[in-house]
Write an enzyme that holds these catalytic residues in place. Structure first.
Site, PDB file in Angstrom:
ATOM      1  N   LYS A   9     -21.112 -12.790  -6.165  1.00  0.00           N
ATOM      2  CA  LYS A   9     -19.815 -12.411  -6.744  1.00  0.00           C
ATOM      3  C   LYS A   9     -19.456 -10.971  -6.395  1.00  0.00           C
ATOM      4  CE  LYS A   9     -19.566 -10.914 -11.134  1.00  0.00           C
ATOM      5  NZ  LYS A   9     -18.945  -9.632 -11.419  1.00  0.00           N
ATOM      6  N   ASN A  10     -20.402 -10.041  -6.636  1.00  0.00           N
ATOM      7  CA  ASN A  10     -20.083  -8.619  -6.487  1.00  0.00           C
ATOM      8  C   ASN A  10     -19.964  -8.173  -5.041  1.00  0.00           C
ATOM      9  OD1 ASN A  10     -19.891  -8.432  -9.189  1.00  0.00           O
ATOM     10  ND2 ASN A  10     -21.910  -7.553  -9.508  1.00  0.00           N
ATOM     11  N   ASP A  39     -27.792  -5.505 -14.410  1.00  0.00           N
ATOM     12  CA  ASP A  39     -27.226  -6.845 -14.621  1.00  0.00           C
ATOM     13  C   ASP A  39     -28.278  -7.894 -14.984  1.00  0.00           C
ATOM     14  OD1 ASP A  39     -24.721  -6.445 -11.961  1.00  0.00           O
ATOM     15  OD2 ASP A  39     -24.882  -5.598 -13.974  1.00  0.00           O
ATOM     16  N   ARG A  98     -16.664   3.018 -18.159  1.00  0.00           N
ATOM     17  CA  ARG A  98     -16.516   2.726 -16.726  1.00  0.00           C
ATOM     18  C   ARG A  98     -15.392   3.530 -16.063  1.00  0.00           C
ATOM     19  NH1 ARG A  98     -17.831  -3.488 -15.814  1.00  0.00           N
ATOM     20  NH2 ARG A  98     -18.508  -2.642 -13.809  1.00  0.00           N
ATOM     21  N   ARG A 111     -17.256 -16.206 -15.259  1.00  0.00           N
ATOM     22  CA  ARG A 111     -16.843 -15.175 -14.313  1.00  0.00           C
ATOM     23  C   ARG A 111     -17.903 -14.944 -13.244  1.00  0.00           C
ATOM     24  NH1 ARG A 111     -16.784 -10.126 -16.630  1.00  0.00           N
ATOM     25  NH2 ARG A 111     -16.387  -9.590 -14.449  1.00  0.00           N
ATOM     26  N   CYS A 129     -14.649  -1.611 -20.471  1.00  0.00           N
ATOM     27  CA  CYS A 129     -14.919  -2.993 -20.901  1.00  0.00           C
ATOM     28  C   CYS A 129     -15.994  -2.956 -21.961  1.00  0.00           C
ATOM     29  CB  CYS A 129     -15.319  -3.864 -19.705  1.00  0.00           C
ATOM     30  SG  CYS A 129     -16.996  -3.549 -19.143  1.00  0.00           S
TER      31      CYS A 129
HETATM   32  C1  EPZ Z   1     -20.752  -2.737 -10.040  1.00  0.00           C
HETATM   33  O1  EPZ Z   1     -19.857  -2.163 -10.993  1.00  0.00           O
HETATM   34  C2  EPZ Z   1     -20.883  -4.217 -10.451  1.00  0.00           C
HETATM   35  N1  EPZ Z   1     -19.570  -4.837 -10.460  1.00  0.00           N
HETATM   36  C3  EPZ Z   1     -21.492  -4.305 -11.857  1.00  0.00           C
HETATM   37  O2  EPZ Z   1     -21.740  -5.681 -12.155  1.00  0.00           O
HETATM   38  C4  EPZ Z   1     -22.840  -3.596 -11.876  1.00  0.00           C
HETATM   39  O3  EPZ Z   1     -23.317  -3.549 -13.204  1.00  0.00           O
HETATM   40  C5  EPZ Z   1     -22.679  -2.141 -11.362  1.00  0.00           C
HETATM   41  O4  EPZ Z   1     -22.055  -2.126 -10.068  1.00  0.00           O
HETATM   42  C6  EPZ Z   1     -24.008  -1.414 -11.269  1.00  0.00           C
HETATM   43  O5  EPZ Z   1     -24.889  -2.100 -10.469  1.00  0.00           O
HETATM   44  C7  EPZ Z   1     -18.995  -5.193  -9.275  1.00  0.00           C
HETATM   45  O6  EPZ Z   1     -19.487  -4.965  -8.203  1.00  0.00           O
HETATM   46  C8  EPZ Z   1     -17.669  -5.883  -9.375  1.00  0.00           C
HETATM   47  P1  EPZ Z   1     -20.781   1.728 -10.943  1.00  0.00           P
HETATM   48  P2  EPZ Z   1     -19.232  -0.701 -10.783  1.00  0.00           P
HETATM   49  O7  EPZ Z   1     -19.544   2.396 -10.520  1.00  0.00           O
HETATM   50  O8  EPZ Z   1     -18.956  -0.477  -9.353  1.00  0.00           O
HETATM   51  C9  EPZ Z   1     -20.661   5.315 -14.051  1.00  0.00           C
HETATM   52  C10 EPZ Z   1     -21.764  -7.693 -13.417  1.00  0.00           C
HETATM   53  O9  EPZ Z   1     -22.375  -7.989 -14.455  1.00  0.00           O
HETATM   54  N2  EPZ Z   1     -19.531   5.867 -13.264  1.00  0.00           N
HETATM   55  O10 EPZ Z   1     -21.978   1.798 -10.061  1.00  0.00           O
HETATM   56  O11 EPZ Z   1     -18.133  -0.548 -11.747  1.00  0.00           O
HETATM   57  C11 EPZ Z   1     -20.226   4.052 -14.802  1.00  0.00           C
HETATM   58  O12 EPZ Z   1     -19.579   4.358 -15.985  1.00  0.00           O
HETATM   59  C12 EPZ Z   1     -21.094  -6.298 -13.284  1.00  0.00           C
HETATM   60  O13 EPZ Z   1     -21.644  -8.422 -12.439  1.00  0.00           O
HETATM   61  C13 EPZ Z   1     -19.072   7.133 -13.581  1.00  0.00           C
HETATM   62  O14 EPZ Z   1     -19.598   7.780 -14.491  1.00  0.00           O
HETATM   63  O15 EPZ Z   1     -20.489   0.186 -11.252  1.00  0.00           O
HETATM   64  C14 EPZ Z   1     -21.518   3.334 -15.029  1.00  0.00           C
HETATM   65  O16 EPZ Z   1     -22.104   3.806 -16.194  1.00  0.00           O
HETATM   66  C15 EPZ Z   1     -21.122  -5.528 -14.553  1.00  0.00           C
HETATM   67  N3  EPZ Z   1     -18.031   7.646 -12.859  1.00  0.00           N
HETATM   68  C16 EPZ Z   1     -22.327   3.727 -13.799  1.00  0.00           C
HETATM   69  O17 EPZ Z   1     -21.683   4.854 -13.195  1.00  0.00           O
HETATM   70  C17 EPZ Z   1     -17.415   6.920 -11.862  1.00  0.00           C
HETATM   71  O18 EPZ Z   1     -16.457   7.402 -11.266  1.00  0.00           O
HETATM   72  C18 EPZ Z   1     -22.449   2.616 -12.767  1.00  0.00           C
HETATM   73  O19 EPZ Z   1     -21.145   2.250 -12.419  1.00  0.00           O
HETATM   74  C19 EPZ Z   1     -17.904   5.643 -11.551  1.00  0.00           C
HETATM   75  C20 EPZ Z   1     -18.968   5.121 -12.274  1.00  0.00           C
END
Ligand code: EPZ
Length: 435
Positions: free
Chosen positions: A34-35, A319, A133, A411, A128
């Site tokens: 998915k991701n 995850d 996020r 999802r 969410c």
């Molecule tokens: C991706 O989300 C995945 N989603 C998430 O999967 C997964 O949990 C995550 O990566 C981490 O592996 C998709 O790919 C669609 P991040 P993403 O930006 O890109 C912080 C699932 O269950 N952060 O790496 O949104 C953020 O708040 C989903 O399939 C900042 O602080 O994850 C989080 O705490 C859930 N500032 C952490 O980094 C920013 O500008 C990781 O977020 C961006 C992120």
């Protein structure tokens, strides 16, 4: 999927009825990731050519992304696990709020739109259930490439000044190895003028899959999968045919389904390097793993507690934190589970406690004392992976559980009850509104 109010005022939502105590056997097939599929679909915005994606999972999120791309003028043709995308007639760069609102990954559109058209207007994805996020790092990266970015009324407007409307290559250092920020900057930088570097980049397999597909389209990316990625911008990109990698999180969930029911099972296709940290914890808690030919056979022994801390890849994936906790709730001894990625990803604890699990929660750390057996109960998955944990716990519980929260589960897991039932479980989907 609406709820139905019964004569006795009981609210019945669509749910799974899961009869616990059935062993799994044979093989479970893993779908495309998915991701990865979600971001690969947005990468089609970078070219006029045809992008043919294979091994795309049939999920509600994928349907959501197809609608968003269609709203921008992309021709989208789906056939089972294949999608044909062509963005040769992009008529605007502003996906509608009502479509974006339900799907965080839609924010990924901003990178390719800006890179290709020199402007984009995308609603903020917002937080969410599992955390705030923010997209601060995404925006920082786009600004470093020369974009003017404003955030007003919940919408991010980005544009490239100057007649060429082309971004300029630049060095970018991310404050945190965000998957989304790395993917957004990558897709913006491939058509920029000159060389960009992303330091402290996310190393996740989904980032690697994106870089591989972009290179197949004619991009010049090196270092994906490591902490520093280098992108040499090109004038334009072509179409391509590409197969989405297997879903490592679905694969991990299936291995955990076998472990929690103490069943020997083969799960395939899997790329073991995508799950090393998880496989190590499965071995540490007492499972034997036979890795061969793009598949893994798991043979659970007597299971005991292990400690887990979620980390960016190659660390333990957040995850799989909830699904692994469901397993450890049935393993002998104590496990300490610490969530380091999201500030609010422990909502499954209360539901596992409802099933008789012994868990003490201190902030983002859960201390789990294994119990001999969980007992069936009506439970709800509050987010995608919490819902998966409820399904796993119910497979091992005494009695029949009622698992709600299917809007989350669907999802990320393609026809999960069909797959698990093909391996021996007894799961029935109930949709009260259709009754
Ligand atoms: C991706 O989300 C995945 N989603 C998430 O999967 C997964 O949990 C995550 O990566 C981490 O592996 C998709 O790919 C669609 P991040 P993403 O930006 O890109 C912080 C699932 O269950 N952060 O790496 O949104 C953020 O708040 C989903 O399939 C900042 O602080 O994850 C989080 O705490 C859930 N500032 C952490 O980094 C920013 O500008 C990781 O977020 C961006 C992120």
């Amino acid at each position: 999927m609406a709820a139905v109010v019964t004569a006795s005022q009981k609210v019945l939502k669509p749910h799974l009825l899961i009869k616990g105590g059935h062993a799994l056997s044979g093989e479970l097939k893993v779908s495309g990731a998915k991701n990865s599929a979600l971001v690969l679909m947005t990468a089609a915005l970078l070219t006029e050519g045809v992008v043919e994606l294979a091994n795309v999972p049939e999920l509600t999120d994928i349907q959501g992304m197809a609608e968003i791309l269609g709203s921008l003028g992309v021709s989208v043709k789906r056939r089972h696990q294949a999608i044909r995308l062509q963005a040769d007639n992009l008529n605007h760069a502003e996906p509608p709020y009502e479509l974006v609102n339900g799907l965080r990954a839609s924010f990924f559109c901003i990178g390719p739109l800006l890179g290709r058209l020199g402007h984009a207007k995308v609603p903020l994805p917002g937080g969410c259930r599992i955390g705030a996020r923010p997209v601060v790092e995404h925006i920082k990266g786009l600004k470093a490439l020369g974009a003017v970015v404003n955030v007003e009324h919940g919408v991010v407007t980005a544009s490239v000044p100057g007649s060429s409307r082309r971004l300029k290559g630049a060095p970018i250092m991310l404050d945190c190895p965000s998957v989304g920020a790395t993917e957004t900057v990558l897709m913006a930088a491939v058509l920029a003028e000159g060389v960009s570097t992303i330091e402290n980049a996310a190393q996740e397999p989904e980032v690697q899959d994106l870089a591989k597909m972009l290179n197949a389209m004619g991009a010049r990316i090196s270092g994906a999968g490591g902490p520093v990625i280098t992108i040499e911008g090109v004038e334009r990109l072509n179409g391509c045919s590409y197969a989405v990698m297997p879903d490592r999180i679905e694969a991990g969930t299936f291995l955990l389904a076998a472990a929690i029911t103490r069943s020997s099972l083969r799960v395939a296709p899997i790329i073991p390097e995508h799950l090393n940290a998880v496989l190590q914890k499965l071995r540490d808690c007492g499972c034997k793993l036979e890795i061969e030919n793009q598949g893994i056979t798991i043979i659970p022994g007597e299971l005991h507690g292990v400690d887990i801390t979620t980390q960016p890849f190659p660390g333990f994936p957040t995850d799989l934190q909830a699904p692994f906790m469901a397993l450890l709730a049935t393993a002998k001894g104590t496990s300490v589970i610490t969530e380091k990625i999201y500030e609010n990803r422990m909502q499954h604890v209360a539901e596992l406690q409802r099933m008789g699990a012994s868990i003490r929660l201190q902030g983002n750390t859960a201390v789990v004392e294994g119990v001999p057996q969980l007992s069936a109960a009506p439970v709800t998955g509050s987010d995608l992976r919490a819902a998966a944990a409820m399904v796993l716990a119910s497979l091992a519980a005494r009695g029949t559980s009622q698992v709600a929260g299917l809007n989350h589960l669907d999802r990320g897991y393609a026809e999960i009850e069909g797959k698990l039932n093909s391996a021996g479980t007894q799961i029935h989907r109930c949709n009260p509104e259709l009754a």
